[in-house]
Motif scaffolding. Structure first.
Motif, PDB file in Angstrom:
ATOM      1  N   ARG A   1       0.862  -1.324   0.006  1.00  0.00           N
ATOM      2  CA  ARG A   1       0.415  -0.189   0.238  1.00  0.00           C
ATOM      3  C   ARG A   1       0.569   0.958   0.040  1.00  0.00           C
ATOM      4  NH1 ARG A   1      -5.415  -0.419   1.690  1.00  0.00           N
ATOM      5  NH2 ARG A   1      -5.254   2.365   0.080  1.00  0.00           N
ATOM      6  N   PHE A   2       2.619   0.890  -0.161  1.00  0.00           N
ATOM      7  CA  PHE A   2       3.244   2.257  -0.038  1.00  0.00           C
ATOM      8  C   PHE A   2       2.563   3.048  -1.129  1.00  0.00           C
ATOM      9  CE2 PHE A   2       6.594   4.555  -0.205  1.00  0.00           C
ATOM     10  CZ  PHE A   2       7.125   5.135   0.551  1.00  0.00           C
ATOM     11  N   ARG A   3       2.192   4.275  -1.272  1.00  0.00           N
ATOM     12  CA  ARG A   3       1.738   5.549  -1.779  1.00  0.00           C
ATOM     13  C   ARG A   3       2.390   5.629  -2.927  1.00  0.00           C
ATOM     14  NH1 ARG A   3       3.150  10.722  -1.142  1.00  0.00           N
ATOM     15  NH2 ARG A   3       4.610  11.672   0.107  1.00  0.00           N
ATOM     16  N   LEU A   4       3.836   5.404  -3.438  1.00  0.00           N
ATOM     17  CA  LEU A   4       4.285   5.991  -4.284  1.00  0.00           C
ATOM     18  C   LEU A   4       4.507   4.742  -5.677  1.00  0.00           C
ATOM     19  CD1 LEU A   4       8.103   6.723  -2.836  1.00  0.00           C
ATOM     20  CD2 LEU A   4       6.290   8.559  -3.792  1.00  0.00           C
ATOM     21  N   TRP A   5       3.750   3.325  -5.529  1.00  0.00           N
ATOM     22  CA  TRP A   5       3.344   2.538  -6.147  1.00  0.00           C
ATOM     23  C   TRP A   5       2.567   1.175  -6.015  1.00  0.00           C
ATOM     24  CZ3 TRP A   5       8.212   1.434  -2.944  1.00  0.00           C
ATOM     25  CH2 TRP A   5       8.524   0.530  -2.203  1.00  0.00           C
ATOM     26  N   ASP A   6       1.703   2.234  -5.170  1.00  0.00           N
ATOM     27  CA  ASP A   6       0.681   0.857  -4.627  1.00  0.00           C
ATOM     28  C   ASP A   6      -0.307   0.511  -6.171  1.00  0.00           C
ATOM     29  OD1 ASP A   6      -0.628   3.434  -5.028  1.00  0.00           O
ATOM     30  OD2 ASP A   6      -2.061   2.252  -2.989  1.00  0.00           O
ATOM     31  N   GLU A   7      -0.820   1.448  -6.658  1.00  0.00           N
ATOM     32  CA  GLU A   7      -1.703   1.523  -8.157  1.00  0.00           C
ATOM     33  C   GLU A   7      -0.812   0.965  -9.129  1.00  0.00           C
ATOM     34  OE1 GLU A   7      -4.434   5.019  -8.775  1.00  0.00           O
ATOM     35  OE2 GLU A   7      -3.829   5.973  -6.841  1.00  0.00           O
ATOM     36  N   GLY A   8       0.943   1.493  -9.065  1.00  0.00           N
ATOM     37  CA  GLY A   8       1.224   1.022 -10.226  1.00  0.00           C
ATOM     38  C   GLY A   8       1.928   0.311  -9.582  1.00  0.00           C
ATOM     39  N   PHE A   9       1.587  -1.395  -9.413  1.00  0.00           N
ATOM     40  CA  PHE A   9       1.929  -2.357  -8.671  1.00  0.00           C
ATOM     41  C   PHE A   9       0.611  -2.876  -9.264  1.00  0.00           C
ATOM     42  CE2 PHE A   9       2.118  -6.608  -6.325  1.00  0.00           C
ATOM     43  CZ  PHE A   9       3.493  -6.585  -6.271  1.00  0.00           C
ATOM     44  N   PHE A  10      -0.544  -2.124  -8.591  1.00  0.00           N
ATOM     45  CA  PHE A  10      -1.729  -3.293  -8.990  1.00  0.00           C
ATOM     46  C   PHE A  10      -1.868  -3.053 -10.378  1.00  0.00           C
ATOM     47  CE2 PHE A  10      -6.583  -3.893  -9.215  1.00  0.00           C
ATOM     48  CZ  PHE A  10      -6.351  -5.337  -8.425  1.00  0.00           C
ATOM     49  N   LYS A  11      -1.366  -2.112 -11.015  1.00  0.00           N
ATOM     50  CA  LYS A  11      -1.770  -1.586 -12.536  1.00  0.00           C
ATOM     51  C   LYS A  11      -0.836  -3.227 -13.093  1.00  0.00           C
ATOM     52  CE  LYS A  11      -2.888   2.762 -13.210  1.00  0.00           C
ATOM     53  NZ  LYS A  11      -2.964   3.987 -14.170  1.00  0.00           N
ATOM     54  N   LEU A  12       0.567  -3.463 -12.662  1.00  0.00           N
ATOM     55  CA  LEU A  12       1.690  -4.123 -13.297  1.00  0.00           C
ATOM     56  C   LEU A  12       1.219  -5.518 -12.861  1.00  0.00           C
ATOM     57  CD1 LEU A  12       4.408  -2.791 -12.099  1.00  0.00           C
ATOM     58  CD2 LEU A  12       3.689  -3.210 -14.892  1.00  0.00           C
ATOM     59  N   LEU A  13       0.006  -5.827 -11.753  1.00  0.00           N
ATOM     60  CA  LEU A  13      -0.545  -7.340 -11.589  1.00  0.00           C
ATOM     61  C   LEU A  13      -1.446  -7.434 -12.375  1.00  0.00           C
ATOM     62  CD1 LEU A  13      -0.117  -9.671  -9.444  1.00  0.00           C
ATOM     63  CD2 LEU A  13      -1.786  -8.252  -7.844  1.00  0.00           C
ATOM     64  N   THR A  14      -2.128  -6.680 -13.433  1.00  0.00           N
ATOM     65  CA  THR A  14      -3.850  -7.257 -13.530  1.00  0.00           C
ATOM     66  C   THR A  14      -3.416  -6.512 -15.301  1.00  0.00           C
ATOM     67  OG1 THR A  14      -4.564  -4.880 -13.098  1.00  0.00           O
ATOM     68  CG2 THR A  14      -4.887  -6.446 -11.419  1.00  0.00           C
TER      69      THR A  14
ATOM     70  N   TYR B   1      -7.733  -2.517  -3.279  1.00  0.00           N
ATOM     71  CA  TYR B   1      -8.031  -2.427  -1.354  1.00  0.00           C
ATOM     72  C   TYR B   1      -8.088  -3.997  -1.708  1.00  0.00           C
ATOM     73  CZ  TYR B   1      -8.593   2.459  -2.624  1.00  0.00           C
ATOM     74  OH  TYR B   1      -8.554   3.486  -2.537  1.00  0.00           O
ATOM     75  N   ALA B   2      -9.079  -4.785  -1.721  1.00  0.00           N
ATOM     76  CA  ALA B   2      -9.287  -5.991  -1.694  1.00  0.00           C
ATOM     77  C   ALA B   2      -7.950  -7.085  -1.673  1.00  0.00           C
ATOM     78  CB  ALA B   2     -10.584  -6.820  -1.490  1.00  0.00           C
ATOM     79  N   PRO B   3      -7.744  -6.784  -2.644  1.00  0.00           N
ATOM     80  CA  PRO B   3      -6.459  -8.033  -3.572  1.00  0.00           C
ATOM     81  C   PRO B   3      -5.470  -7.456  -2.599  1.00  0.00           C
ATOM     82  CG  PRO B   3      -7.568  -7.266  -5.437  1.00  0.00           C
ATOM     83  CD  PRO B   3      -7.914  -6.747  -3.735  1.00  0.00           C
ATOM     84  N   TYR B   4      -5.244  -6.807  -2.002  1.00  0.00           N
ATOM     85  CA  TYR B   4      -4.003  -6.360  -1.106  1.00  0.00           C
ATOM     86  C   TYR B   4      -3.665  -7.217   0.389  1.00  0.00           C
ATOM     87  CZ  TYR B   4      -1.633  -3.238  -4.380  1.00  0.00           C
ATOM     88  OH  TYR B   4      -0.554  -3.142  -6.222  1.00  0.00           O
ATOM     89  N   TYR B   5      -5.052  -6.878   0.778  1.00  0.00           N
ATOM     90  CA  TYR B   5      -5.190  -8.442   1.715  1.00  0.00           C
ATOM     91  C   TYR B   5      -5.665  -9.234   1.340  1.00  0.00           C
ATOM     92  CZ  TYR B   5      -6.349  -3.761   5.144  1.00  0.00           C
ATOM     93  OH  TYR B   5      -6.477  -2.820   5.229  1.00  0.00           O
ATOM     94  N   PHE B   6      -5.853  -9.528   0.510  1.00  0.00           N
ATOM     95  CA  PHE B   6      -5.448 -11.158   0.136  1.00  0.00           C
ATOM     96  C   PHE B   6      -4.141 -11.643  -0.028  1.00  0.00           C
ATOM     97  CE2 PHE B   6      -4.554 -13.549  -3.071  1.00  0.00           C
ATOM     98  CZ  PHE B   6      -4.776 -14.982  -3.315  1.00  0.00           C
TER      99      PHE B   6
END
Length: 325
Positions: free
Chosen positions: A184-197, A234-239
């Motif tokens: 969830r670190f704000r510098l990369w959380d959105e970017g990481f999820f975009k790569l993951l998906t 949000y939910a996938p990160y808790y997963f």
């Protein structure tokens, strides 16, 4: 719990290309508000006034792209024969995707809410519930907590039988706060999820689940679109951080007294069921395996429903014994 909206017309597969997300399955959609937030529920099949056939509730898995679409083949099949229901778990599909804690407790409470909704529609009779992968842990816990609401339990590719035995006696999870904070670190959380998906990554995950490159292409399309909605990460990160995996799930499985049907495949990355011996041989457990991957109901639907129907018929027969295999 209250109903927010009912009789919403489902959108077709052609609407996947639009900016708004299509409902994952057809039929009637009703959004309910429970303590876990707003849940999108879906129903199809025999009219709600028919009380001669037990309703079936389907619960999808949890991953980066989870939604009721994962249960679509079973949903469509059983809608021809009985009342069938599905819903999107919190943080997925058309349900709320707020920035909050997503835990095994929340998901179990969501199952309770969905079961209660089905019983409101069909009367307070016990219902059949069938889960997929990680959701098997949630439905099993819900059945252990409120057994009177469940007639039978179906588990497809259930987690909890793999690796180190998860047989703690207290309901804790594998949650790692440091890992969640890193994700969830704000510098990369959105970017990481975009790569993951990204589509190639989702395709690779599905190929691992199938144990084959011959995946369901419509699932790939829906998975991509559902992961590109506001709040999808949000939910996938808790997963990923382990907060949905219970340390005591083997104890929960062992505590079940209702008829349980468990099915698993032999291909792909999800084939470790070393601890199924903990329940195999019990009179209320039926364990079957298919020459398929974790999503066997997309590969060999006819075989899956034949086995499940035989189990249901046997469990309903007077003085019948449910035999594990």
């Amino acid at each position: 719990m209250s109903v927010v909206s009912e009789d919403l017309l489902h959108r077709t597969n052609q609407s996947y290309a639009r900016s708004s997300l299509a409902n994952p399955v057809g039929g009637t959609r009703a959004d309910i508000v429970a303590k876990v937030g707003r849940l999108a529920t879906y129903s199809l099949g025999v009219s709600s006034g028919d009380d001669t056939t037990r309703p079936l509730l389907l619960v999808h898995s949890v991953n980066a792209a989870g939604s009721a679409f994962e249960m679509k083949t079973l949903y469509d099949h059983y809608a021809k024969h009985r009342p069938v229901h599905a819903f999107d778990l919190p943080g997925f599909g058309q349900s709320d995707r707020d920035d909050r804690e997503y835990t095994a407790r929340m998901m179990t409470d969501a199952v309770h809410a969905a079961v209660a909704r089905v019983q409101e529609v069909h009367g307070q009779q016990p219902i059949d519930v069938l889960g997929l992968s990680l959701s098997c842990e949630f439905v099993a816990r819900a059945a252990a907590e409120k057994p009177e609401a469940f007639a039978t339990l179906g588990l497809i590719s259930p987690t909890g039988f793999e690796g180190k035995a998860r047989d703690a006696r207290v309901p804790t999870t594998r949650g790692q706060s440091w890992l969640l904070s890193t994700l969830r670190f704000r510098l990369w959380d959105e970017g990481f999820f975009k790569l993951l998906t990204a589509k190639p990554v989702i395709r690779k995950f599905l190929e691992k689940a199938w144990g084959s490159k011959n995946i369901d292409e419509s699932m790939l399309e829906y998975d991509y679109h559902t992961t590109h909605q506001p709040g999808a990460r949000y939910a996938p990160y808790y997963f990923v951080a382990g907060f949905m995996f219970s340390k005591d799930i083997l104890s929960i499985y062992e505590s079940l007294r209702l008829p349980v049907w468990m099915a698993h495949g032999v291909r792909g990355d999800f084939v470790d069921y070393r601890h199924k011996s903990r329940v195999a041989g019990r009179s209320n457990w039926t364990i079957v395996k298919f020459d398929a991957g974790a999503m066997m109901h997309f590969e060999v639907l006819d075989q899956v429903v034949r086995s499940y129907d035989q189990f249901l018929a046997l469990s309903a027969a007077p003085d019948a014994t449910v035999v594990s295999a």
